[in-house]
Design an enzyme around this catalytic site. Sequence first.
Site, PDB file in Angstrom:
ATOM      1  N   ARG A 172       0.803  -1.236   0.000  1.00  0.00           N
ATOM      2  CA  ARG A 172       0.000   0.000   0.000  1.00  0.00           C
ATOM      3  C   ARG A 172       0.832   1.282   0.000  1.00  0.00           C
ATOM      4  O   ARG A 172       0.315   2.372  -0.199  1.00  0.00           O
ATOM      5  CB  ARG A 172      -0.944   0.005   1.204  1.00  0.00           C
ATOM      6  CG  ARG A 172      -2.200  -0.811   0.954  1.00  0.00           C
ATOM      7  CD  ARG A 172      -3.036  -0.941   2.204  1.00  0.00           C
ATOM      8  NE  ARG A 172      -2.464  -1.912   3.130  1.00  0.00           N
ATOM      9  CZ  ARG A 172      -2.902  -2.075   4.383  1.00  0.00           C
ATOM     10  NH1 ARG A 172      -3.887  -1.334   4.857  1.00  0.00           N
ATOM     11  NH2 ARG A 172      -2.350  -2.993   5.160  1.00  0.00           N
ATOM     12  N   ASN A 228      40.865  38.938   4.162  1.00  0.00           N
ATOM     13  CA  ASN A 228      39.653  39.632   3.721  1.00  0.00           C
ATOM     14  C   ASN A 228      39.413  39.325   2.247  1.00  0.00           C
ATOM     15  O   ASN A 228      40.268  39.594   1.402  1.00  0.00           O
ATOM     16  CB  ASN A 228      39.797  41.134   3.925  1.00  0.00           C
ATOM     17  CG  ASN A 228      38.454  41.828   3.729  1.00  0.00           C
ATOM     18  OD1 ASN A 228      37.664  41.942   4.642  1.00  0.00           O
ATOM     19  ND2 ASN A 228      38.184  42.234   2.500  1.00  0.00           N
ATOM     20  N   GLU A 243      -8.259 -12.162  14.002  1.00  0.00           N
ATOM     21  CA  GLU A 243      -8.014 -11.253  12.892  1.00  0.00           C
ATOM     22  C   GLU A 243      -9.344 -10.762  12.318  1.00  0.00           C
ATOM     23  O   GLU A 243     -10.341 -11.491  12.342  1.00  0.00           O
ATOM     24  CB  GLU A 243      -7.200 -11.958  11.800  1.00  0.00           C
ATOM     25  CG  GLU A 243      -5.778 -12.273  12.210  1.00  0.00           C
ATOM     26  CD  GLU A 243      -5.032 -11.051  12.713  1.00  0.00           C
ATOM     27  OE1 GLU A 243      -4.868 -10.089  11.942  1.00  0.00           O
ATOM     28  OE2 GLU A 243      -4.612 -11.035  13.893  1.00  0.00           O
TER      29      GLU A 243
HETATM   30  C1  UD1 Z   1      -0.780  -8.144  12.338  1.00  0.00           C
HETATM   31  C2  UD1 Z   1      -1.486  -8.960  13.408  1.00  0.00           C
HETATM   32  C3  UD1 Z   1      -2.721  -8.192  13.880  1.00  0.00           C
HETATM   33  C4  UD1 Z   1      -2.312  -6.841  14.395  1.00  0.00           C
HETATM   34  C5  UD1 Z   1      -1.492  -6.075  13.356  1.00  0.00           C
HETATM   35  C6  UD1 Z   1      -0.921  -4.831  13.985  1.00  0.00           C
HETATM   36  C7  UD1 Z   1      -1.124 -11.301  12.863  1.00  0.00           C
HETATM   37  C8  UD1 Z   1      -1.736 -12.526  12.316  1.00  0.00           C
HETATM   38  N1  UD1 Z   1      -1.894 -10.216  12.856  1.00  0.00           N
HETATM   39  O1  UD1 Z   1      -1.657  -8.037  11.255  1.00  0.00           O
HETATM   40  O2  UD1 Z   1      -3.381  -8.920  14.891  1.00  0.00           O
HETATM   41  O3  UD1 Z   1      -3.449  -6.081  14.763  1.00  0.00           O
HETATM   42  O4  UD1 Z   1      -0.398  -6.872  12.881  1.00  0.00           O
HETATM   43  O5  UD1 Z   1      -0.334  -3.996  13.011  1.00  0.00           O
HETATM   44  O6  UD1 Z   1       0.004 -11.315  13.320  1.00  0.00           O
HETATM   45  N2  UD1 Z   1       5.623  -9.847   8.292  1.00  0.00           N
HETATM   46  C9  UD1 Z   1       6.679 -10.651   7.969  1.00  0.00           C
HETATM   47  N3  UD1 Z   1       6.440 -11.827   7.348  1.00  0.00           N
HETATM   48  C10 UD1 Z   1       5.194 -12.258   7.059  1.00  0.00           C
HETATM   49  C11 UD1 Z   1       4.111 -11.427   7.392  1.00  0.00           C
HETATM   50  C12 UD1 Z   1       4.358 -10.228   8.019  1.00  0.00           C
HETATM   51  O7  UD1 Z   1       7.830 -10.311   8.236  1.00  0.00           O
HETATM   52  O8  UD1 Z   1       5.070 -13.353   6.512  1.00  0.00           O
HETATM   53  C13 UD1 Z   1       5.886  -8.564   8.948  1.00  0.00           C
HETATM   54  C14 UD1 Z   1       5.512  -7.379   8.077  1.00  0.00           C
HETATM   55  O9  UD1 Z   1       6.615  -6.954   7.307  1.00  0.00           O
HETATM   56  C15 UD1 Z   1       5.119  -6.339   9.123  1.00  0.00           C
HETATM   57  C16 UD1 Z   1       4.594  -7.173  10.287  1.00  0.00           C
HETATM   58  O10 UD1 Z   1       5.094  -8.470  10.103  1.00  0.00           O
HETATM   59  O11 UD1 Z   1       6.220  -5.599   9.577  1.00  0.00           O
HETATM   60  C17 UD1 Z   1       3.072  -7.204  10.338  1.00  0.00           C
HETATM   61  O12 UD1 Z   1       2.600  -7.813   9.176  1.00  0.00           O
HETATM   62  P1  UD1 Z   1       1.233  -7.383   8.502  1.00  0.00           P
HETATM   63  O13 UD1 Z   1       1.028  -8.193   7.281  1.00  0.00           O
HETATM   64  O14 UD1 Z   1       1.174  -5.914   8.360  1.00  0.00           O
HETATM   65  O15 UD1 Z   1       0.207  -7.905   9.621  1.00  0.00           O
HETATM   66  P2  UD1 Z   1      -1.287  -7.460   9.783  1.00  0.00           P
HETATM   67  O16 UD1 Z   1      -2.133  -8.198   8.821  1.00  0.00           O
HETATM   68  O17 UD1 Z   1      -1.362  -5.997   9.806  1.00  0.00           O
HETATM   69 CA    CA Z   2       0.108  -4.146   9.298  1.00  0.00          CA
END
Ligand code: UD1
Ligand code: CA
Length: 479
Positions: free
Chosen positions: A42, A403, A181
């Site tokens: 995004r 200067n 979630e």
């Molecule tokens: C996650 C949480 C959610 C919480 C939210 C807060 C889970 C299942 N859900 O959701 O409960 O409210 O964060 O912001 O954990 N990442 C990885 N590898 C992956 C997936 C994610 O490194 O395979 C990292 C992303 O780069 C990011 C963080 O984990 O920094 C969060 O991942 P994101 O996909 O944004 O999780 P959300 O769906 O927002």
């Molecule tokens: Ca997130």
Amino acid sequence: FILKKKTFVVLFLRLLLGVKFFSLRVFFMKKAIVLAAGKGTRMKSKIPKVLHKVNGMAMINQVLSILEKVEISEVIAVLGHESERVEQELDFPVKVVLQKEQLGTGHAVLQAKAHMVAGEDVLVICGDTPLFRAETLLEAQQLHQDTKAVVTVLTSIVDDPSGYGRIIRNPDNQSVEAIVEEKDATEEQKKIREINTGTYLFNGTFLKDNIDRIGDDNAQGEFYLTDLIKMAKKQTLETAGYILLDPAESLGINDRAQLSEAGTILRDRKIRQLMADGVSFIDPQTVYIDQQVEIAPDVTIYPNVMIEGNTQIGEDTIIGPDTRIIDSSIGSRNTIERTKIIEATVGNDCSIGPYAYLRPGAELKDQVKVGDFVEIKKSVIGNGSKVPHLAYVGDAIVGEKVNIGCGVITANYDGKNKHTTVMEDGSFVGSNVNLVAPVTIAEGAYVGAGSTITSDVPAGFLAIARGRQKNIDLKGKKL
Ligand code: UD1
Ligand code: CA
């Protein structure tokens, strides 16, 4: 009884020494896992999300700087999308583990399993939540210890919980039963306004034993780290939820609007901290100061100032209005107005501007005056020397008490190479002079106004290099 006594001692010492000092030094856990493998779709960007800057610092470095404040000694970063590029930009020592495919937060933490040690607590935090304060992590850890939870989740109560995991509390003892979630939530659950911030404290033994037992049977087919809560409950282990006092701290960056929102919050905190440390701001709303910048007490900052990157400013200096300083070191008691300074060094008691431009490698010693419309590049200007107006000084070595008149330029470039101009101590270069480098104006020498100097001027000599003036009598003549 022994534990109660220990808690009492801790509380007493916390009172005595202040939470910050005591806890920062002694109590915080030593290990953290930072999740930063995602792409950040995004953001609509070529740059991986965690490298976008908030208040002048890459998001992930901002997170790492918080971990440094709580003195975490071992940080494991889970990288995936453009991992090499992210690793290159890290300003803090971390161990990198790769998550080649992003199969969910549980899968991400699993990649760090080799670094988990039974009995060693672990903090898990996301690389895209840069607003946590060290104090908050410490308070959460206190709850984690007091409740003997195997997992403590940092939660936040927000007006609009959409998109976040919802916290399901046990109606009796208020411990956390589960995190659901958004995509898996029932309509009832969606109404819950307590959300998962994505930061957790884990008991190391529990984490190590359970991280590879997470399944992917959910709406997104992902391995959810949050499943560990349910799993703990099934094993009749304690869980806890620490509610942030300030929900703004949990802001996660998913798009450019949140990026700028987070930047504004960090900028505000930075300026408040500087004010608390003794820096004056005439109009802080119009001032931008990057995270890493250091400013001494009794500096005054006028409106419309930007101070960026690795910059330090010494005490009693006055900056602005309308000044931009980037990656520069500025000493004490200087006055700087409507000026751009980049990768330059300024000593003490100098006066700069209005409308000066100090470019990379400019080095002003003490009591130097650089006035209006003066550009200085890769040059040393010695103590007490003056370049008061309309000059270009490039690749020059300028001694003390020199200067440099109005309109002087160093002709430093012959189309191929740059050459050095030397103006020794006490030399005087008159107005509108071209100094064609390489050339030396020796100690105490003078250059007459309007000269184009192509060869060295010896010490104590006056050089004049221009057409001799002729006065022609026009009486009775037709032009
Ligand atoms: C996650 C949480 C959610 C919480 C939210 C807060 C889970 C299942 N859900 O959701 O409960 O409210 O964060 O912001 O954990 N990442 C990885 N590898 C992956 C997936 C994610 O490194 O395979 C990292 C992303 O780069 C990011 C963080 O984990 O920094 C969060 O991942 P994101 O996909 O944004 O999780 P959300 O769906 O927002
Ligand atoms: Ca997130």
